[in-house]
Design a protein around this motif. Sequence first.
Motif, PDB file in Angstrom:
ATOM      1  N   VAL A 210       0.866  -1.181   0.000  1.00 35.95           N
ATOM      2  CA  VAL A 210       0.000   0.000   0.000  1.00 35.95           C
ATOM      3  C   VAL A 210       0.903   1.231   0.000  1.00 35.95           C
ATOM      4  O   VAL A 210       1.705   1.405   0.922  1.00 35.95           O
ATOM      5  N   PHE A 211       0.793   2.059  -1.040  1.00 30.96           N
ATOM      6  CA  PHE A 211       1.599   3.270  -1.090  1.00 30.96           C
ATOM      7  C   PHE A 211       0.971   4.317  -0.192  1.00 30.96           C
ATOM      8  O   PHE A 211      -0.246   4.377  -0.055  1.00 30.96           O
ATOM      9  N   ARG A 212       1.834   5.154   0.375  1.00 26.59           N
ATOM     10  CA  ARG A 212       1.308   6.137   1.315  1.00 26.59           C
ATOM     11  C   ARG A 212       1.997   7.490   1.166  1.00 26.59           C
ATOM     12  O   ARG A 212       3.218   7.558   1.031  1.00 26.59           O
ATOM     13  N   GLY A 213       1.164   8.549   1.206  1.00 28.93           N
ATOM     14  CA  GLY A 213       1.690   9.906   1.272  1.00 28.93           C
ATOM     15  C   GLY A 213       1.565  10.387   2.699  1.00 28.93           C
ATOM     16  O   GLY A 213       2.228   9.872   3.602  1.00 28.93           O
ATOM     17  N   ALA A 214       0.652  11.356   2.922  1.00 28.66           N
ATOM     18  CA  ALA A 214       0.496  11.903   4.271  1.00 28.66           C
ATOM     19  C   ALA A 214      -0.637  11.247   5.050  1.00 28.66           C
ATOM     20  O   ALA A 214      -0.841  11.557   6.223  1.00 28.66           O
ATOM     21  N   GLY A 215      -1.401  10.365   4.386  1.00 24.68           N
ATOM     22  CA  GLY A 215      -2.505   9.701   5.095  1.00 24.68           C
ATOM     23  C   GLY A 215      -3.655  10.647   5.422  1.00 24.68           C
ATOM     24  O   GLY A 215      -4.358  10.449   6.408  1.00 24.68           O
ATOM     25  N   THR A 216      -3.889  11.659   4.570  1.00 28.20           N
ATOM     26  CA  THR A 216      -5.035  12.552   4.803  1.00 28.20           C
ATOM     27  C   THR A 216      -6.252  12.148   3.976  1.00 28.20           C
ATOM     28  O   THR A 216      -7.277  12.836   4.007  1.00 28.20           O
ATOM     29  N   GLY A 217      -6.138  11.048   3.232  1.00 20.91           N
ATOM     30  CA  GLY A 217      -7.249  10.587   2.400  1.00 20.91           C
ATOM     31  C   GLY A 217      -8.475  10.292   3.255  1.00 20.91           C
ATOM     32  O   GLY A 217      -8.352   9.886   4.417  1.00 20.91           O
ATOM     33  N   TYR A 218      -9.643  10.475   2.664  1.00 21.18           N
ATOM     34  CA  TYR A 218     -10.887  10.319   3.422  1.00 21.18           C
ATOM     35  C   TYR A 218     -11.573   8.986   3.184  1.00 21.18           C
ATOM     36  O   TYR A 218     -12.632   8.735   3.753  1.00 21.18           O
TER      37      TYR A 218
ATOM     38  N   ALA B  27       3.338   3.096  -8.304  1.00 22.29           N
ATOM     39  CA  ALA B  27       3.803   4.082  -7.320  1.00 22.29           C
ATOM     40  C   ALA B  27       4.328   5.286  -8.083  1.00 22.29           C
ATOM     41  O   ALA B  27       5.256   5.159  -8.876  1.00 22.29           O
ATOM     42  N   VAL B  28       3.741   6.441  -7.858  1.00 25.94           N
ATOM     43  CA  VAL B  28       4.195   7.667  -8.528  1.00 25.94           C
ATOM     44  C   VAL B  28       5.484   8.122  -7.845  1.00 25.94           C
ATOM     45  O   VAL B  28       5.523   8.306  -6.624  1.00 25.94           O
ATOM     46  N   THR B  29       6.548   8.281  -8.634  1.00 27.39           N
ATOM     47  CA  THR B  29       7.847   8.636  -8.036  1.00 27.39           C
ATOM     48  C   THR B  29       8.322  10.033  -8.427  1.00 27.39           C
ATOM     49  O   THR B  29       9.234  10.569  -7.808  1.00 27.39           O
TER      50      THR B  29
ATOM     51  N   SER C 164      -1.175  17.333   2.947  1.00 26.82           N
ATOM     52  CA  SER C 164      -1.237  16.301   1.898  1.00 26.82           C
ATOM     53  C   SER C 164      -0.013  16.369   1.001  1.00 26.82           C
ATOM     54  O   SER C 164       0.614  17.418   0.867  1.00 26.82           O
ATOM     55  N   THR C 165       0.322  15.236   0.367  1.00 28.07           N
ATOM     56  CA  THR C 165       1.489  15.198  -0.525  1.00 28.07           C
ATOM     57  C   THR C 165       1.042  15.272  -1.984  1.00 28.07           C
ATOM     58  O   THR C 165      -0.095  14.925  -2.315  1.00 28.07           O
ATOM     59  N   LEU C 166       2.001  15.660  -2.830  1.00 32.04           N
ATOM     60  CA  LEU C 166       1.699  15.710  -4.263  1.00 32.04           C
ATOM     61  C   LEU C 166       1.371  14.317  -4.803  1.00 32.04           C
ATOM     62  O   LEU C 166       0.502  14.168  -5.646  1.00 32.04           O
TER      63      LEU C 166
ATOM     64  N   GLY D 113      -0.092  11.857  -3.193  1.00 34.77           N
ATOM     65  CA  GLY D 113      -1.477  11.584  -2.793  1.00 34.77           C
ATOM     66  C   GLY D 113      -2.451  12.415  -3.626  1.00 34.77           C
ATOM     67  O   GLY D 113      -3.519  11.946  -4.009  1.00 34.77           O
ATOM     68  N   ASN D 114      -2.080  13.660  -3.919  1.00 34.32           N
ATOM     69  CA  ASN D 114      -2.950  14.524  -4.749  1.00 34.32           C
ATOM     70  C   ASN D 114      -3.132  13.922  -6.140  1.00 34.32           C
ATOM     71  O   ASN D 114      -4.227  13.934  -6.700  1.00 34.32           O
ATOM     72  N   VAL D 115      -2.030  13.396  -6.708  1.00 35.92           N
ATOM     73  CA  VAL D 115      -2.112  12.784  -8.040  1.00 35.92           C
ATOM     74  C   VAL D 115      -2.958  11.511  -7.958  1.00 35.92           C
ATOM     75  O   VAL D 115      -3.861  11.289  -8.770  1.00 35.92           O
TER      76      VAL D 115
ATOM     77  N   ALA E 296      -8.164  21.448   0.835  1.00 34.20           N
ATOM     78  CA  ALA E 296      -8.177  22.106   2.147  1.00 34.20           C
ATOM     79  C   ALA E 296      -7.109  21.516   3.061  1.00 34.20           C
ATOM     80  O   ALA E 296      -6.712  22.130   4.046  1.00 34.20           O
ATOM     81  N   SER E 297      -6.605  20.339   2.706  1.00 34.25           N
ATOM     82  CA  SER E 297      -5.542  19.682   3.481  1.00 34.25           C
ATOM     83  C   SER E 297      -4.154  20.087   2.978  1.00 34.25           C
ATOM     84  O   SER E 297      -3.177  19.417   3.276  1.00 34.25           O
ATOM     85  N   TYR E 298      -4.033  21.178   2.201  1.00 35.17           N
ATOM     86  CA  TYR E 298      -2.791  21.473   1.473  1.00 35.17           C
ATOM     87  C   TYR E 298      -1.552  21.639   2.353  1.00 35.17           C
ATOM     88  O   TYR E 298      -0.441  21.552   1.863  1.00 35.17           O
TER      89      TYR E 298
END
Length: 453
Positions: A68-76, A202-204, A138-140, A142-144, A133-135
């Motif tokens: 499981v890839f992870r950025g900042a974990g702000t996903g809902y 995984a976006v790198t 949140s990570t880029l 995760g945004n992508v 709103a989580s800017y």
Amino acid sequence: MTEKVVSLLKPLQARFGGRLIFETDRFPDYARDASEINVKPKAIIFADTEEEVIEIINFCRDRKIPMVFRGAGTGYTGGAVPVENGLVLSLEHLKKLEIIPEKRIGYCGPGVITIDLMKAAEKHRLFYPPDPASYDESTLGGNVAECAGGLHCKKYGVTKDYVIGLKAVTAEGELLKTGIYADNELFDIAGVLIGSEGLLAAVTEIAVSLIELPEKGATILAAFDDSENAARVVSEVTRRGIVPAVMEYMDGDSAACSNQYEKTLELEKTEAILLFETTGIDADKQTDDIMAICRKHRSTILKRETDEEKAETLWKIRRNLSKAVKASAVQKISEDVAVPPSRLPELVAFVAQLDAEYPVRINAYGHAGDGNLHVNFLVEAGKPDYSKEIEEGINRLFDKTLALGGTLTGEHGIGLTKRQFLPREFDAATLGAMKAIKEVFDPQKLLNPGKMF
Ligand SMILES: Cc1cc2nc3c(=O)[nH]c(=O)nc-3n(C[C@H](O)[C@H](O)[C@H](O)COP(=O)(O)OP(=O)(O)OC[C@H]3O[C@@H](n4cnc5c(N)ncnc54)[C@H](O)[C@@H]3O)c2cc1C
């Protein structure tokens, strides 16, 4: 399989040392995201480079270890939660951030925090508009993966409108170069990866286009005694072709939660608030027109602010909303629906009707310019178990949204929490095409298993 995962991963420890963690209790945040679904990962690994991402994915592919890839974990929607007890691969350390002002391009690692890209661009009088709103968290990457939207998205577009190239590692360990990273390509592969929620690759690295920093106009705050009047303003602004940079809606209960969380306004009881930002050479005219429309629909408080510091105080009420509403209850079950802006008054009225009918508190706010509404069902301390009523209320909300020509996922994706509703929104052919794409990128189904389908 789950116990085996730990022993299978052990050989990686010699290479990754303290960046491979088996005592995952020490990192409770990596078991959840903003959905609050909680599943302890078998292991967590922090990659520092693209080469390491390839190495880890190859290693896991050979041993059939779910990732499981992870950025900042702000996903809902539980996207970053390791439901099948696999390995959490954090991309947070990949923080390359390079702005080429003369080309108006930014090159970013997936671990760059959204606001850091915006600030870096601003130094060159450039603008990266997609601002969830989580800017500030949140990570880029995760945004992508979620194709994040944000406050500025009505006028300036969402994440996919700014991505001009991606580098990404598939489940087969192959590095894909798309858009400006590719020598040439026929299919829009970046388009397929954007919004794929960690199911395909995984976006790198992410290349984004930047625009000139627009001329600032004003911030407008308008309060209303009737939430439908606020929604009518949104419809009329849209119908008349006025395109403010931001048009945000919050109902009275959400606004009260925010003001209680951090007192930013002397706010009397109100049924709804709209917040606007105008930009561009015709910003003053837009501001005048919007204020006239607000007056026509009986706005009770109307503020126009051009001083940036004072305007920031007004924006705080919006930026704090999610945390504030959450803090007002034991549990916040947040839905993320969107309808055409012309149908927003009907949706707002329906939410008010649900709130009146059900024994739980229901409030709503969202990026009104896009017709997006986050509808929250709030479980309060000391109240009976209303989970059946909440489930019924959510189902009715979804039926209404679809009947209004809307979508069940405005911007938060499908992940785990919306999975069961997928067949209600997508026809069999579209679902089949998405499943077939998954099969091509991840034939062993190792990437983010248990999500979306
Ligand atoms: C207070 C608050 C406000 C929010 N406001 C908005 C908003 O206005 N608009 C909006 O769109 N969303 C909003 N969100 C939701 C969330 O912030 C976004 O979805 C954001 O894009 C998630 O980024 P992240 O780094 O936290 O990703 P995570 O939560 O870590 O991951 C989200 C998904 O992306 C995948 N993923 C992460 N990184 C990668 C990568 N490098 N490669 C492949 N897959 C990856 C994960 O596997 C997971 O499926 C909000 C959330 C909160 C808590």
